[in-house]
Structure formats: structure tokens, C-alpha cells
Design a protein around this motif. Sequence first.
Motif, short mmCIF file in Angstrom:
data_model
loop_
_atom_site.label_atom_id
_atom_site.label_comp_id
_atom_site.label_asym_id
_atom_site.label_seq_id
_atom_site.Cartn_x
_atom_site.Cartn_y
_atom_site.Cartn_z
N ALA A 1 17.73 -32.71 -28.12
CA ALA A 1 16.48 -32.34 -28.79
C ALA A 1 16.35 -30.83 -28.91
CB ALA A 1 15.30 -32.91 -28.01
N ASP A 2 15.78 -30.38 -30.02
CA ASP A 2 15.52 -28.97 -30.34
C ASP A 2 16.77 -28.20 -30.74
OD1 ASP A 2 12.86 -29.42 -29.79
OD2 ASP A 2 12.92 -28.58 -27.77
N GLN A 3 17.88 -28.87 -30.89
CA GLN A 3 19.09 -28.18 -31.33
C GLN A 3 19.17 -28.20 -32.86
OE1 GLN A 3 22.37 -30.09 -29.27
NE2 GLN A 3 22.22 -28.66 -27.55
N LYS A 4 19.65 -27.07 -33.41
CA LYS A 4 19.81 -26.94 -34.86
C LYS A 4 21.23 -26.51 -35.19
CE LYS A 4 15.05 -25.74 -36.12
NZ LYS A 4 14.17 -24.77 -36.85
N ALA A 5 21.66 -26.80 -36.42
CA ALA A 5 22.98 -26.39 -36.88
C ALA A 5 22.97 -26.28 -38.39
CB ALA A 5 24.04 -27.40 -36.43
N PHE A 6 23.79 -25.37 -38.91
CA PHE A 6 23.95 -25.23 -40.35
C PHE A 6 25.11 -26.13 -40.79
CE2 PHE A 6 22.02 -21.05 -39.32
CZ PHE A 6 20.90 -21.16 -40.11
N ILE A 7 24.89 -26.82 -41.88
CA ILE A 7 25.92 -27.70 -42.44
C ILE A 7 26.11 -27.36 -43.91
CG2 ILE A 7 25.38 -29.55 -40.81
CD1 ILE A 7 23.94 -31.00 -43.13
N PRO A 8 27.28 -27.67 -44.48
CA PRO A 8 27.50 -27.38 -45.91
C PRO A 8 26.50 -28.14 -46.78
CG PRO A 8 29.57 -27.86 -44.80
CD PRO A 8 28.50 -28.20 -43.83
N ALA A 9 26.02 -27.46 -47.81
CA ALA A 9 25.10 -28.11 -48.75
C ALA A 9 25.84 -29.20 -49.52
CB ALA A 9 24.51 -27.08 -49.70
N PHE A 10 25.11 -30.21 -49.96
CA PHE A 10 25.73 -31.31 -50.68
C PHE A 10 24.73 -31.91 -51.66
CE2 PHE A 10 23.80 -32.98 -46.85
CZ PHE A 10 23.13 -34.12 -47.28
N ASP A 11 25.22 -32.83 -52.46
CA ASP A 11 24.42 -33.49 -53.48
C ASP A 11 23.52 -34.53 -52.81
OD1 ASP A 11 23.31 -34.77 -55.63
OD2 ASP A 11 25.19 -35.44 -56.51
N VAL A 12 22.24 -34.23 -52.70
CA VAL A 12 21.30 -35.13 -52.03
C VAL A 12 21.11 -36.42 -52.82
CG1 VAL A 12 18.93 -35.36 -51.18
CG2 VAL A 12 20.15 -33.19 -50.90
N GLN A 13 21.23 -36.34 -54.13
CA GLN A 13 21.03 -37.53 -54.95
C GLN A 13 22.09 -38.60 -54.66
OE1 GLN A 13 20.02 -36.69 -58.96
NE2 GLN A 13 20.09 -38.82 -59.66
N SER A 14 23.23 -38.21 -54.12
CA SER A 14 24.27 -39.18 -53.79
C SER A 14 23.85 -40.12 -52.66
CB SER A 14 25.57 -38.46 -53.41
OG SER A 14 25.37 -37.67 -52.24
N TYR B 1 18.63 -30.66 -37.88
CA TYR B 1 17.74 -30.42 -36.75
C TYR B 1 17.47 -31.73 -36.01
CZ TYR B 1 13.33 -29.16 -34.35
OH TYR B 1 12.34 -28.95 -33.42
N ASN B 2 17.62 -31.69 -34.68
CA ASN B 2 17.24 -32.80 -33.82
C ASN B 2 15.89 -32.47 -33.20
OD1 ASN B 2 16.85 -34.71 -31.80
ND2 ASN B 2 18.93 -34.57 -30.98
N ASN B 3 14.82 -33.14 -33.67
CA ASN B 3 13.49 -32.84 -33.15
C ASN B 3 13.07 -33.75 -32.01
OD1 ASN B 3 12.93 -35.25 -34.39
ND2 ASN B 3 11.51 -34.42 -35.91
N GLY B 4 14.02 -34.50 -31.47
CA GLY B 4 13.72 -35.41 -30.36
C GLY B 4 13.26 -36.78 -30.81
N HIS B 5 12.93 -36.93 -32.09
CA HIS B 5 12.48 -38.20 -32.64
C HIS B 5 13.42 -38.73 -33.72
CE1 HIS B 5 8.80 -37.38 -30.47
NE2 HIS B 5 8.60 -36.27 -31.18
#
Length: 394
Positions: free
Chosen positions: A194-207, A86-90
Motif C-alpha cells: 500500500a502507498d507504493q507508486k511506480a511509473f509505467i510506459p503509456a499505452f492505448d487505454v482503449q485496448s 498506484y497501490n492505495n491499499g484498496h
Amino acid sequence: MDTLVLFILLILLFIQWTAALAAEEITWTYTGLVGQSEWSDYFPDCGGTAQSPVDVITTQTKYDPSLSPVTPLGYSQHGNQPFTLYNNGHTVVTELPQWMGLGGLPWLFTAVQMHLHWGNGGSNHGGSEHTINGESTEAELHVVHYNSELYPNMSAAMTQKDGLAVLGIFIVTGEETNPAFDNILNYLSRIRHADQKAFIPAFDVQSLLPKDLGRYYRYNGSLTTPPCHQSVIWTLFHERVQISMAQLLKLETILYSSKAEEKDRMLLQENYRMTQPLNHRVMFTSFSAESGKELSSGEVTAIVIGVMCGCVGLAVIIRFIVKTIRFFKLLHLETVVVNSSTSSWDVLHNNRPTPMPRTKESEKEKEKKQDMALNSTSEAEKKEEPLPSPHNEP
């Protein structure tokens, strides 16, 4: 009288409600009309005494041996459901599933989202929000959690003193690409505005996190963006994470803070807040000063190479010394053998009988030798004469 008091209370509540709505509708920025210096005019908490980010002065930190390593819970168990970018403009926000959490704190915290802060590649080389001894890094990653043990959701927790826990990860640039960050950076083109969203493949956040989760700085602070609620337990990891210059360039040049329908496009850059006074807060560390010296990958490589060169040099020196000792030993043995041989020859030579000097033979001895020789000759001649024949006898 009671009616008047009630009327006044209603008016006050209405004013607070309208002020809150107005604050929500205000579009704040990092620079401009509602920039950082004006945040406290519209969001009172932004002018508080326990604000974030701060400059960590390592000589003024306090070691706390009770601080245990931070424990990510479910970070690597991303499942099959995609993440929302998500791009929230900030900033760019990655929403996280609720099964991810954080241990090692007084309460259990549930993950909400993570986002990034960066600069513009300019001469100031800023980008991170927190600084260490006045020095910033190229970017900073924040992983946000709320206290799910005491509060039902993020909205309720963010206004409480012990409501939030945020992990801060310093990001620096190097030669190698970090594949973990490509899970986010490769999809930025889908949310450029800003305000644009997209789905992305899940991944290992700990990496995305540093390997060493046991060394960090800990202090009580606030959200670094409006409404700046002073409700955050900050954990700033000592170890830094590296990305490549190409990856940083994507972060600095792809996103816009403006909406797609706006004609004037504005790049989303320098989205970091300036450091705030620490005031009377204490900055704790989970590691002692002796073990907290910062070593970059280049310094580690230099140390390893230096140690290897030192070992090789020491081996060469030892080999040279051994060869020198052997050489002198052989030289000594040869000297002993030569000296021994010379000494024996001298002894044998000295023990030889002295040759007798030759003297002149006397005349008498010569005459005797001549007479003996003549006698021997005459006797031989006599033996050789033939015997007389009997017929010649008279």
C-alpha cells in the motif's frame, strides 16, 4: 442574542469539520471493524438510496433508443509521458492524463483514473462489483471521469449529482492472454504494498475496452467505495472482456493491502462491494431485448462450427440425392434399352417364315432320280469311248 447564534453556528461548523477530518482519517476496509456493513456509520452517503453497485435484472430494464454509443476521446493518444501506477491499499489505480475524455453523454467528461476489482479465486467465484441477473464475473474495470464542462476538478464534481461518469467493464477468464492488460499486470510487482507508486510506459487505454461500445446498461448511482457520493452516471458495457487465468492469478496474489513496514502482510483480495438495492431507479439499456442476448466466445464458436457442419452435411445430402437420381435415371435407361432389344428380337423372330416340315419322298420320285442319274452316267461313258480307226473298217 446575535452573539449566541453565531457561537452555536461556529460550534456546528467545528463539529462538521472535525467529523470530516475524522472520516478522512478512518481506514475503511471491505471486511473487519470498518467493513462494508459499517461504512454508513462513518460515511453517511454510503447509506443512501441510490448506491452502487447493483444487480442488473435484464427483464426489468427499459430500452432507451436515444442512448448513443459511448465515444472515448484521446484514449489511444497516450503520448510519450509515462502513466503512474498506484497501490492505495484498496485497489491498483492507473492515473490518466487530462487530454483523455468521454463523449456520447450530455456533457463532456475528462478522464481521471482507472482501477480494478477482483476476488480471491475461491469457490464463490466473485470478483466483479456489478452483477447481471445475480451472476458476477471474475473481475471488473472502472474508468472514472469528471464533468469538466460544469466543474473545475474531480474534488468539486464528485459531490454533485451529475459530477462523475464511470465506465464499467466486466472481465472474464479464457484460454488466451490479453496483451492490453499486461500493460498493467506486468508491473504490479513494483507496487506490491500500500502507498507504493511506480511509473509505467503509456499505452492505448482503449485496448482495454470491449469492441462494442454501443450496447450498454445505464443508471444513476454512486461511488462504490467511501465516501459513496451519489454522483455517478454509470455505463456498464454488455460485451465482456477476456483475460487468461494466469493474468487473473497475478491480480489476485501479487498485491498487499498492508504497507511495506507492517509485519502482518495482508493480500489485497475480494475488493468488491456487495450489490445495493436499486430502489426506485430505472435501469436503461441502449439495445433492445431481442438484440441483447449474451453470447460467449464459446457459444459463438459452437454456432460457427454448427453452421459449418450443417453446410457440410447439407452438401453431402444433396450430393447423395443427385447421385441417387442419376443412378435411377441410368437404371431406367438400361431397362428401356433391354426391353426394346427384346421386343425387336421377338418381332424379327416372329416374322421369320415358318420352316416347311420335311416329308417322305415317294417311291416314284426316287426311281426318277435314279434313272436320271444312270442316264447321265451312260452318256458320259459314251463320250469317253474312242472313235473307231479307219483302218479297221471292212
